[in-house]
Design a protein around this motif. Structure first.
Motif, short mmCIF file in Angstrom:
data_model
loop_
_atom_site.label_atom_id
_atom_site.label_comp_id
_atom_site.label_asym_id
_atom_site.label_seq_id
_atom_site.Cartn_x
_atom_site.Cartn_y
_atom_site.Cartn_z
N ALA A 112 47.25 40.32 37.30
CA ALA A 112 46.52 41.53 37.70
C ALA A 112 45.14 41.11 38.20
O ALA A 112 44.44 40.35 37.54
N ILE A 113 44.80 41.59 39.37
CA ILE A 113 43.51 41.27 39.98
C ILE A 113 42.82 42.59 40.33
O ILE A 113 43.39 43.40 41.06
N VAL B 217 34.06 44.95 43.00
CA VAL B 217 33.32 43.90 42.31
C VAL B 217 32.07 43.58 43.12
O VAL B 217 32.12 43.40 44.32
N PHE B 218 30.94 43.47 42.41
CA PHE B 218 29.68 43.25 43.12
C PHE B 218 29.28 41.79 43.19
O PHE B 218 28.64 41.38 44.12
N GLU C 182 31.05 35.64 40.25
CA GLU C 182 31.66 36.02 38.97
C GLU C 182 33.15 36.29 39.16
O GLU C 182 33.97 35.91 38.34
N PHE C 183 33.46 36.98 40.25
CA PHE C 183 34.85 37.31 40.54
C PHE C 183 35.68 36.04 40.71
O PHE C 183 36.75 35.90 40.13
N LYS C 184 35.16 35.10 41.51
CA LYS C 184 35.86 33.84 41.73
C LYS C 184 36.02 33.05 40.44
O LYS C 184 37.05 32.41 40.21
N LEU D 288 44.08 33.44 41.51
CA LEU D 288 44.15 33.52 42.97
C LEU D 288 44.76 32.25 43.55
O LEU D 288 45.56 32.30 44.50
N GLU D 289 44.40 31.10 42.96
CA GLU D 289 44.95 29.82 43.40
C GLU D 289 46.47 29.77 43.16
O GLU D 289 47.24 29.34 44.01
#
Length: 138
Positions: A33-34, A40-41, A45-47, A54-55
């Motif tokens: 779940a993403i 997201v600001f 932080e998201f990465k 994601l990878e």
């Protein structure tokens, strides 16, 4: 642990309800779940939080089915359907009026939270989300 189809559908529906896009791996039953990146600001932080997921998605693209969070019209339809099936005529009329005015999502939530129908709403919404997920997995 052997995960049943219904457990998978339930989990994906819950993630969609939180506003996340879900990726389901047919081979392993894995669910990733993403959250919606536009919400997201802080990109860093998201990465940091979702980089590994994601990878994995990038490396195994063909193994995952993407189930996107609901469009607002789909969420609105669930609210309409809930209001339509309410037996309490006064509350039904209140909800239907709210859906015709400005800020229907915010006002609907407020009205539900103040009512005796709060748990009914959560159960109804979960059931409807599970139906949507089941259709998208086919």
């Amino acid at each position: 642990m052997n995960t049943t189809r219904q457990q998978i559908i339930r989990e994906i529906a819950q993630e969609l309800d939180c506003g996340s896009d879900c990726y389901y791996n047919l081979k392993t039953n894995e669910i990733i779940a993403i959250p919606d990146f536009s919400q997201v600001f802080d990109e860093e932080e998201f990465k940091e939080a979702f980089g590994e997921a994601l990878e994995k998605l990038e490396q195994h693209k063909t193994d995952f089915i993407k189930i996107e969070s609901l469009e607002s019209f789909e969420s609105f339809k669930i609210m309409e359907d809930f209001a339509a099936q309410i037996k309490d005529l006064n509350f039904k009329i209140e909800l239907q009026a709210i859906l015709q005015r400005q800020k229907p999502f915010q006002n609907f939530k407020h009205q539900i939270d103040q009512s005796n129908f709060r748990q009914n709403w959560f159960d109804f919404k979960q059931h409807e989300l599970e139906k949507i997920v089941a259709k998208r997995l086919h």
